[in-house]
Motif scaffolding. Structure first.
Motif, PDB file in Angstrom:
ATOM      1  N   VAL A   1      53.814  45.638  53.285  1.00  0.00           N
ATOM      2  CA  VAL A   1      52.734  46.615  53.120  1.00  0.00           C
ATOM      3  C   VAL A   1      53.221  48.018  52.770  1.00  0.00           C
ATOM      4  N   TYR A   2      54.373  48.436  53.290  1.00  0.00           N
ATOM      5  CA  TYR A   2      54.804  49.824  53.110  1.00  0.00           C
ATOM      6  C   TYR A   2      54.924  50.158  51.622  1.00  0.00           C
ATOM      7  N   GLY A   3      54.277  51.256  51.220  1.00  0.00           N
ATOM      8  CA  GLY A   3      54.359  51.717  49.844  1.00  0.00           C
ATOM      9  C   GLY A   3      53.562  50.873  48.865  1.00  0.00           C
ATOM     10  N   ARG A   4      52.690  49.975  49.377  1.00  0.00           N
ATOM     11  CA  ARG A   4      51.985  49.045  48.493  1.00  0.00           C
ATOM     12  C   ARG A   4      50.475  49.312  48.462  1.00  0.00           C
ATOM     13  N   GLU A   5      50.057  50.551  48.642  1.00  0.00           N
ATOM     14  CA  GLU A   5      48.637  50.888  48.594  1.00  0.00           C
ATOM     15  C   GLU A   5      47.993  50.341  47.316  1.00  0.00           C
TER      16      GLU A   5
ATOM     17  N   ALA B   1      73.207  50.096  47.613  1.00  0.00           N
ATOM     18  CA  ALA B   1      71.819  50.163  48.058  1.00  0.00           C
ATOM     19  C   ALA B   1      71.487  48.943  48.919  1.00  0.00           C
ATOM     20  N   GLY B   2      70.603  49.153  49.904  1.00  0.00           N
ATOM     21  CA  GLY B   2      70.056  48.013  50.639  1.00  0.00           C
ATOM     22  C   GLY B   2      69.068  47.276  49.753  1.00  0.00           C
ATOM     23  N   GLU B   3      68.658  46.104  50.190  1.00  0.00           N
ATOM     24  CA  GLU B   3      67.950  45.244  49.250  1.00  0.00           C
ATOM     25  C   GLU B   3      66.498  44.934  49.596  1.00  0.00           C
ATOM     26  N   SER B   4      66.008  45.355  50.744  1.00  0.00           N
ATOM     27  CA  SER B   4      64.758  44.753  51.171  1.00  0.00           C
ATOM     28  C   SER B   4      63.494  45.452  50.666  1.00  0.00           C
ATOM     29  N   LEU B   5      63.615  46.416  49.772  1.00  0.00           N
ATOM     30  CA  LEU B   5      62.419  47.100  49.276  1.00  0.00           C
ATOM     31  C   LEU B   5      61.413  46.108  48.680  1.00  0.00           C
ATOM     32  N   GLU B   6      61.913  45.168  47.893  1.00  0.00           N
ATOM     33  CA  GLU B   6      61.011  44.190  47.261  1.00  0.00           C
ATOM     34  C   GLU B   6      60.350  43.287  48.295  1.00  0.00           C
ATOM     35  N   GLY B   7      60.992  43.150  49.425  1.00  0.00           N
ATOM     36  CA  GLY B   7      60.470  42.245  50.429  1.00  0.00           C
ATOM     37  C   GLY B   7      59.415  42.874  51.321  1.00  0.00           C
ATOM     38  N   LEU B   8      59.144  44.174  51.160  1.00  0.00           N
ATOM     39  CA  LEU B   8      58.200  44.825  52.065  1.00  0.00           C
ATOM     40  C   LEU B   8      56.799  44.241  51.897  1.00  0.00           C
TER      41      LEU B   8
ATOM     42  N   ARG C   1      51.601  60.462  59.711  1.00  0.00           N
ATOM     43  CA  ARG C   1      52.529  59.534  59.065  1.00  0.00           C
ATOM     44  C   ARG C   1      51.739  58.556  58.204  1.00  0.00           C
ATOM     45  N   SER C   2      52.236  58.349  57.002  1.00  0.00           N
ATOM     46  CA  SER C   2      51.653  57.403  56.071  1.00  0.00           C
ATOM     47  C   SER C   2      51.669  55.997  56.683  1.00  0.00           C
ATOM     48  N   THR C   3      50.531  55.321  56.634  1.00  0.00           N
ATOM     49  CA  THR C   3      50.385  54.032  57.322  1.00  0.00           C
ATOM     50  C   THR C   3      49.697  53.031  56.401  1.00  0.00           C
ATOM     51  N   HIS C   4      50.299  51.857  56.247  1.00  0.00           N
ATOM     52  CA  HIS C   4      49.799  50.863  55.288  1.00  0.00           C
ATOM     53  C   HIS C   4      49.462  49.584  56.024  1.00  0.00           C
ATOM     54  N   PHE C   5      48.311  48.981  55.669  1.00  0.00           N
ATOM     55  CA  PHE C   5      47.924  47.747  56.348  1.00  0.00           C
ATOM     56  C   PHE C   5      46.962  46.959  55.478  1.00  0.00           C
ATOM     57  N   CYS C   6      46.798  45.682  55.811  1.00  0.00           N
ATOM     58  CA  CYS C   6      45.843  44.828  55.123  1.00  0.00           C
ATOM     59  C   CYS C   6      44.582  44.727  55.978  1.00  0.00           C
ATOM     60  N   PRO C   7      43.451  45.228  55.482  1.00  0.00           N
ATOM     61  CA  PRO C   7      42.232  45.241  56.297  1.00  0.00           C
ATOM     62  C   PRO C   7      41.732  43.839  56.626  1.00  0.00           C
ATOM     63  N   SER C   8      42.199  42.862  55.883  1.00  0.00           N
ATOM     64  CA  SER C   8      41.756  41.501  56.148  1.00  0.00           C
ATOM     65  C   SER C   8      42.662  40.797  57.167  1.00  0.00           C
ATOM     66  N   CYS C   9      43.965  40.913  56.991  1.00  0.00           N
ATOM     67  CA  CYS C   9      44.913  40.278  57.932  1.00  0.00           C
ATOM     68  C   CYS C   9      45.013  41.042  59.250  1.00  0.00           C
TER      69      CYS C   9
END
Length: 261
Positions: A226-230, A217-224, A249-257
DNA sequence: ACCTCCCTGGCC
DNA sequence: GGCCAGGGAGGT
């Protein structure tokens, strides 16, 4: 791979070779041919053959290649096998069949999706003026333009969200509305996000659909970021990450940053 | 420049 | 039992 010859090619799923006329056309065009070069452009893998035909592969959502001995049992959803002259096999495994393998002649390469790709996001980084020029006048949201593969090629849904967060750009910002500073930040974010993703071996989600060729498995899931972090706190400022849908398409963002301008 | 479609494992 | 994820291709 360069110098290897395809001794035999077996195609076992029609949809995997949907860009060609038939399974047999792909098998016939590849069998007996020798690999001259292996390249990547965006998400397309490009294998030049001595016959003038070009093998083009795309992993889609769930595709992966594995290198195997002929004696090894095949994984489920193995849709393509190429036997090489060193008695190993290249196998293409793709449960959701969004991926494909094609064998194109020159004209078919020019009329394929390959011809519509912008410069590769990693190996042909644009400078600020060039990206600004290709975004000028575009009213589509920047998220959609990143996924389009036209302004630049190689970002998928996960890394597009990650790049926009790192660059502090709201995903719904019209492409042509990005100022010079934001375009520069976007390019820098592409460099950082893709560099980290490559170092980590890519992103394996909980579904384990994506694995490295050795099955790891690749490793960067924990490092994301915004993606998947609603609804989870932004790693920069603590504000709850929002999820919206852009071009289905599902889109994730920080409304403050990533404030909307 | 937009929309719809394709496909299946995993999850509710 | 039904919904969701999402890459690119093709059509309008």
């Amino acid at each position: 791979m360069v110098g290897r010859t395809f001794i035999e090619v077996r195609v076992s799923h029609d949809r995997t070779v949907r860009n060609n006329a038939s399974r047999a056309e792909v098998a016939n065009r590849l069998s007996g041919r020798t690999v001259q070069d292996v390249r990547r452009h965006g998400k397309f893998l490009i294998i030049g053959l001595d016959s003038g035909y070009t093998m083009v592969a795309h992993l889609g959502m769930s595709g992966r290649f594995s290198i195997a001995q002929p004696s090894q049992t095949k994984s489920a959803h193995t849709h393509f096998v190429a036997v090489l002259d060193n008695n190993t096999e290249i196998r293409f495994i793709d449960p959701r069949t969004f991926g494909f393998i094609a064998a194109y002649d020159e004209d078919e390469v020019s009329s394929s999706g390959l011809a519509r790709l912008g410069p590769d996001a990693w190996t042909e980084p644009l400078d600020v003026d060039d990206l600004a020029a290709s975004l000028r006048g575009r009213v589509a949201p920047i998220k959609a333009l990143l996924l389009d593969q036209g302004p630049m090629a190689g970002l998928g849904n996960i890394y597009a969200d990650e790049v926009l967060h790192l660059a502090h750009v709201h995903p719904l910002t019209a492409g042509g509305d990005l100022n010079h500073h934001q375009v520069g930040a976007l390019l820098e974010a592409v460099r950082v996000v893709l560099g980290a993703a490559i170092d980590a071996g890519g992103t394996t989600l909980d579904d384990l659909a994506y694995l490295l060729p050795d099955g790891q498995a690749g490793e960067s899931l924990e490092g994301l970021r915004v993606y998947g972090r609603e609804d989870q706190p932004c790693r920069t400022c603590g504000t709850a990450i929002q999820r919206i849908v852009v071009r289905s398409r599902s889109t994730h963002f920080c409304p403050s940053c990533q404030p909307h301008v």
